[in-house]
Design an enzyme around this catalytic site. Structure first.
Site, PDB file in Angstrom:
ATOM      1  N   ASN A  89      63.606 -35.224 -23.184  1.00 22.55           N
ATOM      2  CA  ASN A  89      62.298 -35.599 -23.720  1.00 22.55           C
ATOM      3  C   ASN A  89      61.432 -34.406 -24.149  1.00 22.55           C
ATOM      4  O   ASN A  89      60.212 -34.538 -24.274  1.00 22.55           O
ATOM      5  CB  ASN A  89      61.542 -36.450 -22.708  1.00 22.55           C
ATOM      6  CG  ASN A  89      62.338 -37.662 -22.279  1.00 22.55           C
ATOM      7  OD1 ASN A  89      62.723 -37.788 -21.119  1.00 22.55           O
ATOM      8  ND2 ASN A  89      62.648 -38.533 -23.224  1.00 22.55           N
ATOM      9  N   ILE A  96      56.404 -32.300 -25.660  1.00 23.62           N
ATOM     10  CA  ILE A  96      56.869 -33.235 -24.644  1.00 23.62           C
ATOM     11  C   ILE A  96      56.620 -34.672 -25.087  1.00 23.62           C
ATOM     12  O   ILE A  96      55.555 -34.980 -25.628  1.00 23.62           O
ATOM     13  CB  ILE A  96      56.107 -32.997 -23.313  1.00 23.62           C
ATOM     14  CG1 ILE A  96      56.255 -31.541 -22.883  1.00 23.62           C
ATOM     15  CG2 ILE A  96      56.619 -33.934 -22.222  1.00 23.62           C
ATOM     16  CD1 ILE A  96      55.230 -31.098 -21.858  1.00 23.62           C
ATOM     17  N   CYS A  97      57.585 -35.555 -24.838  1.00 19.99           N
ATOM     18  CA  CYS A  97      57.384 -36.986 -25.096  1.00 19.99           C
ATOM     19  C   CYS A  97      57.158 -37.670 -23.753  1.00 19.99           C
ATOM     20  O   CYS A  97      58.095 -37.913 -22.997  1.00 19.99           O
ATOM     21  CB  CYS A  97      58.597 -37.578 -25.799  1.00 19.99           C
ATOM     22  SG  CYS A  97      58.474 -39.338 -26.054  1.00 19.99           S
ATOM     23  N   LEU A  98      55.899 -37.890 -23.417  1.00 16.53           N
ATOM     24  CA  LEU A  98      55.573 -38.557 -22.159  1.00 16.53           C
ATOM     25  C   LEU A  98      54.404 -39.503 -22.426  1.00 16.53           C
ATOM     26  O   LEU A  98      53.338 -39.063 -22.891  1.00 16.53           O
ATOM     27  CB  LEU A  98      55.218 -37.517 -21.081  1.00 16.53           C
ATOM     28  CG  LEU A  98      54.908 -38.041 -19.680  1.00 16.53           C
ATOM     29  CD1 LEU A  98      56.106 -38.744 -19.062  1.00 16.53           C
ATOM     30  CD2 LEU A  98      54.458 -36.908 -18.760  1.00 16.53           C
ATOM     31  N   LEU A 131      63.815 -36.496 -27.583  1.00 16.73           N
ATOM     32  CA  LEU A 131      63.433 -35.495 -28.571  1.00 16.73           C
ATOM     33  C   LEU A 131      64.577 -34.498 -28.719  1.00 16.73           C
ATOM     34  O   LEU A 131      64.637 -33.738 -29.667  1.00 16.73           O
ATOM     35  CB  LEU A 131      62.151 -34.769 -28.139  1.00 16.73           C
ATOM     36  CG  LEU A 131      60.842 -35.556 -28.235  1.00 16.73           C
ATOM     37  CD1 LEU A 131      59.679 -34.727 -27.725  1.00 16.73           C
ATOM     38  CD2 LEU A 131      60.583 -35.986 -29.664  1.00 16.73           C
TER      39      LEU A 131
END
Lengths: 158, 87
Positions: A89, A96-98, A131
């Site tokens: 991620n 960051i993909c959060l 990602l």
């Protein structure tokens, strides 16, 4: 108390809340996460996250950069990994993909809860929204993942 | 012995009547203090309770609700934010 020159453009509400955050972090002194203002500008922090025990990231330490906007905590801070990290991620630039840093952000979250969420994201990635596609695919095979992770870490950490 | 009271000064304390929380989750300051934008606590910087039971400084929750992301939900539990009707 006169304000540091770097802080004069920050809204009083945000500055007050960020000082509060810093104090809370210092008092809590949680193992594996750190964060501190980078200079005399309270909107720009640097920190570190260590992988939790019993995960493949255990013992690995990554530096991060936190940028707060002038209306924090109404909007989420921007966080990037500055140490390159191999993770489903996180992309090559450290983005960051959060969800809690994006559409699920809430004004009651604080730096401590964000950093702890990031720490658990390390050991529990979400391969469904990757990602880094290679890392997401390899996650299934923990042995191979750990080998690739350690190789990447040793090449990139200082 | 007889005393004569010539003068007295009244002193009172007050606090908001909150049972569950003492601190506003948005600004992290006490309810009995004011929100970070105000200078004085009291009726000019009131607290409000949502139907979900969570309490915030009025100014803090308004800032959250009016932000461009259109947050009409409670920051604590994400339930729709509506004020408790005062009896």
């Amino acid at each position: 108390m006169p304000e540091l020159p770097g802080n004069t453009a920050i809204s009083p509400a945000t500055l007050k809340r960020l000082k509060n955050e810093l104090m809370g972090l210092m008092m809590a002194n949680i193992k594996g996460i750190t964060a501190f203002p980078e200079s005399d500008n309270m909107l720009s922090w640097i920190g570190s996250i260590e992988g939790a025990a019993e995960t493949v990231y255990s013992g690995l330490k990554y530096k991060i950069k936190i940028k707060f906007s002038n209306d924090f905590p109404i909007t989420a801070p921007t966080i990037v990994f500055t140490t390159p990290i191999y993770h489903p991620n996180v992309d090559k630039q450290g983005n960051i993909c959060l969800d809690i840093l994006k559409e699920e952000w809430s004004a009651v979250y604080n730096v401590q809860t964000i950093l702890l969420s990031l720490q658990s994201l390390l050991g529990e990635p979400n391969p469904a929204s990757p990602l880094n596609v290679d890392a997401a695919k390899l996650w299934e095979n923990q042995e191979a993942y750990k080998t690739a992770l350690l190789e990447h870490y040793n090449q990139n950490s200082d | 012995m007889k005393i004569t009271l010539k003068q007295y000064n009244g002193v009172a304390t007050w606090r908001w009547n909150t049972e569950t929380e003492d601190i506003c989750g948005i600004c992290r300051l006490e309810f009995d203090a004011c929100c970070p934008q105000c200078l004085f606590p009291g009726e000019t910087c009131p607290i409000v309770e949502g139907t979900c039971g969570h309490i915030f400084h009025k100014h803090c929750i308004e800032k959250w609700s009016n932000s461009d992301k259109n947050n009409k939900s409670c920051p604590m539990d994400r339930l729709p934010w509506t004020l408790v009707k005062k009896p």
